[in-house]
Design an enzyme around this catalytic site. Structure first.
Site, PDB file in Angstrom:
ATOM      1  N   THR A  93       0.844  -1.187   0.000  1.00 16.79           N
ATOM      2  CA  THR A  93       0.000   0.000   0.000  1.00 16.79           C
ATOM      3  C   THR A  93       0.882   1.241   0.000  1.00 16.79           C
ATOM      4  O   THR A  93       1.832   1.342   0.769  1.00 16.79           O
ATOM      5  CB  THR A  93      -0.925   0.001   1.220  1.00 16.79           C
ATOM      6  N   GLU A 120      -6.891 -10.141   7.544  1.00 16.63           N
ATOM      7  CA  GLU A 120      -5.849 -10.767   8.358  1.00 16.63           C
ATOM      8  C   GLU A 120      -6.304 -12.156   8.799  1.00 16.63           C
ATOM      9  O   GLU A 120      -7.418 -12.354   9.271  1.00 16.63           O
ATOM     10  CB  GLU A 120      -5.599  -9.887   9.582  1.00 16.63           C
ATOM     11  N   LYS A 161      -7.625   1.733  -3.028  1.00 17.02           N
ATOM     12  CA  LYS A 161      -7.221   0.972  -1.836  1.00 17.02           C
ATOM     13  C   LYS A 161      -7.435   1.788  -0.568  1.00 17.02           C
ATOM     14  O   LYS A 161      -8.000   1.298   0.428  1.00 17.02           O
ATOM     15  CB  LYS A 161      -5.751   0.564  -1.971  1.00 17.02           C
ATOM     16  N   ASN A 206     -10.379   0.963   2.417  1.00 20.79           N
ATOM     17  CA  ASN A 206     -10.057   0.646   3.802  1.00 20.79           C
ATOM     18  C   ASN A 206     -10.524   1.727   4.760  1.00 20.79           C
ATOM     19  O   ASN A 206     -10.894   1.437   5.907  1.00 20.79           O
ATOM     20  CB  ASN A 206      -8.554   0.402   3.952  1.00 20.79           C
ATOM     21  N   CYS A 252      -3.844  -2.668   8.352  1.00 20.35           N
ATOM     22  CA  CYS A 252      -4.268  -1.791   7.260  1.00 20.35           C
ATOM     23  C   CYS A 252      -5.073  -0.569   7.675  1.00 20.35           C
ATOM     24  O   CYS A 252      -4.753   0.549   7.261  1.00 20.35           O
ATOM     25  CB  CYS A 252      -5.072  -2.602   6.246  1.00 20.35           C
ATOM     26  N   ASP A 283      -3.845   3.149   6.632  1.00 21.65           N
ATOM     27  CA  ASP A 283      -4.433   3.566   5.364  1.00 21.65           C
ATOM     28  C   ASP A 283      -5.320   4.793   5.536  1.00 21.65           C
ATOM     29  O   ASP A 283      -5.339   5.688   4.686  1.00 21.65           O
ATOM     30  CB  ASP A 283      -5.235   2.420   4.754  1.00 21.65           C
TER      31      ASP A 283
END
Length: 387
Positions: free
Chosen positions: A118, A145, A196, A200, A252, A256
């Site tokens: 990312t 995960e 992305k 998220n 993440c 993110d």
């Protein structure tokens, strides 16, 4: 086809195993223990599907720490190295990616590089200018995960940049190795990078929304489960990803959403900052509620983000531990993954029986069956798994 995957975290390993069903895959990592694990066919991360694949599925997969062995001759080089958020830089630390690109430029300049790490919005375009001799694509991952390989085998979507033969070939390769169909989107790299981060951050927003619903219920002595049932009966909302917690965390969502906020530096906004700040607010609410109970010794049962996970990085319960320790509370932690005697100013207890005996109140972000004998001590907002 020969493929190199740089990075044996959960994204890299899941990609390597997906593609090794049909292709010759060499994984490259700086960690000798992870390399040895892959070569010995056992998983260096907690993921039941990866463990099953190693035991049951024929794979053409090897691993090495040597770039000179891994990179030359690869048609695609997938870069899945870690990019942690750097608060000082106010963006992801992408130095691990650039280290691989430096090696590719020398050892495999004819390969096509696919970034799976990312990255900040606009990063791929910058790298094309920095490495003009390399073909660089970006393909975001949408993996849970502990379910990384499963989510690669049954992907929700496949997104690859940039329009052209390389992108089409890579997308087709992912489709052919998957066990279920998935829609494909070929877009430009900057849009793919933004997809992305926005995806998220929306998930972080959803967690924050239901956590704040629970905070309201706690404050007004309402039944959180009943509120959730009524709200989520609306099919436009849905009864998923709605279980209250101590906040969002893990690999993440925190980083993110922070990166997306950083990319908004010149764009008016209110919501994205609120998503980022809501997490600390939620953790402060939990900490204050715990302290108000005068619990004596506060036990924290596991630091991992979710059941059957081995990730304690950025786990939400750590955001609760900090204010508890700062307030002078006595905190002990039961976490078998930690070998040290202390963590974040709290003592670490390796024996579950000793831990439960010493704790006046036990924090559990997610319920565990091993807490059943001391259920009367457990503090959790896990509405659905605590029954």
């Amino acid at each position: 086809m020969r493929i190199c995957v740089a990075g044996l975290g959960y994204v890299g390993l899941a990609n390597a195993m997906l593609l090794a069903q049909r292709h010759d895959v060499v994984a490259l990592d700086i960690n000798p223990a992870r390399v040895e694990a892959v070569n010995q066919r056992w998983s260096p991360i907690a993921d039941s599907e990866i463990e099953r694949f190693f035991a049951e599925v024929p794979l053409t997969l090897s691993a090495t720490t040597d770039p000179g062995t891994a990179l030359p001759g690869a048609r695609f080089i997938i870069v899945a190295t870690p990019t942690n958020y750097d608060a000082t830089l106010n963006e992801f630390d992408t130095s691990s990616i650039e280290a691989v690109l430096d090696q590719v430029e020398v050892l495999a300049p004819d390969s096509t590089v696919v970034l799976k790490s990312t990255v900040p919005v606009g990063y791929s375009a910058r790298m094309r200018k920095a490495y003009p001799g390399l073909r660089i694509l970006f393909s975001p991952e949408f993996l849970r995960e502990g379910r990384a390989l499963h989510d690669n085998l049954y992907p929700s979507r496949i997104i690859v940049s940039d329009p052209g033969e390389d992108a089409e070939e890579f997308a087709t390769m992912l489709q052919e190795c998957a066990h279920g169909p998935a829609p494909v989107l070929i877009t430009h790299s900057t849009e793919a990078e933004a997809i992305k981060l926005f995806a998220n951050t929306f998930l972080a927003l959803r967690v924050a929304y239901f956590d704040e619903l629970d905070s309201f219920a706690m404050q007004h002595n309402l039944d959180t489960r009943m509120l959730l049932q009524g709200v989520c009966m609306d099919p436009l909302i849905g009864s998923f990803y709605n279980n209250p917690s101590f906040g969002y965390g893990g690999y993440c969502l925190p980083k993110d959403s922070q990166q997306l906020l950083a990319n908004y530096r010149d764009v008016p906004q209110n919501l994205i900052r609120a998503v980022v700040e809501s997490n600390q607010t939620r953790q402060d609410v939990i900490a204050e509620d715990i302290l108000a109970r005068n619990p004596g010794v506060i036990g924290v049962h596991r630091l991992t983000m979710k059941t059957d996970s081995d990730n304690i990085r950025e786990s939400s319960v750590q955001g609760v531990i900090r204010p508890l320790v700062s307030a002078g509370a006595t905190v002990i932690i039961y976490e078998p993954m930690i070998r040290e005697s202390s963590f974040m100013g709290a003592g670490v207890i390796g024996d579950l029986a000793e831990f439960t005996s010493r704790s006046g109140l036990i924090l559990a972000n997610r319920w565990s069956a091993e807490l059943q004998p001391v259920a009367h001590k457990v503090y959790t907002r896990d509405i659905y798994q605590a029954d």
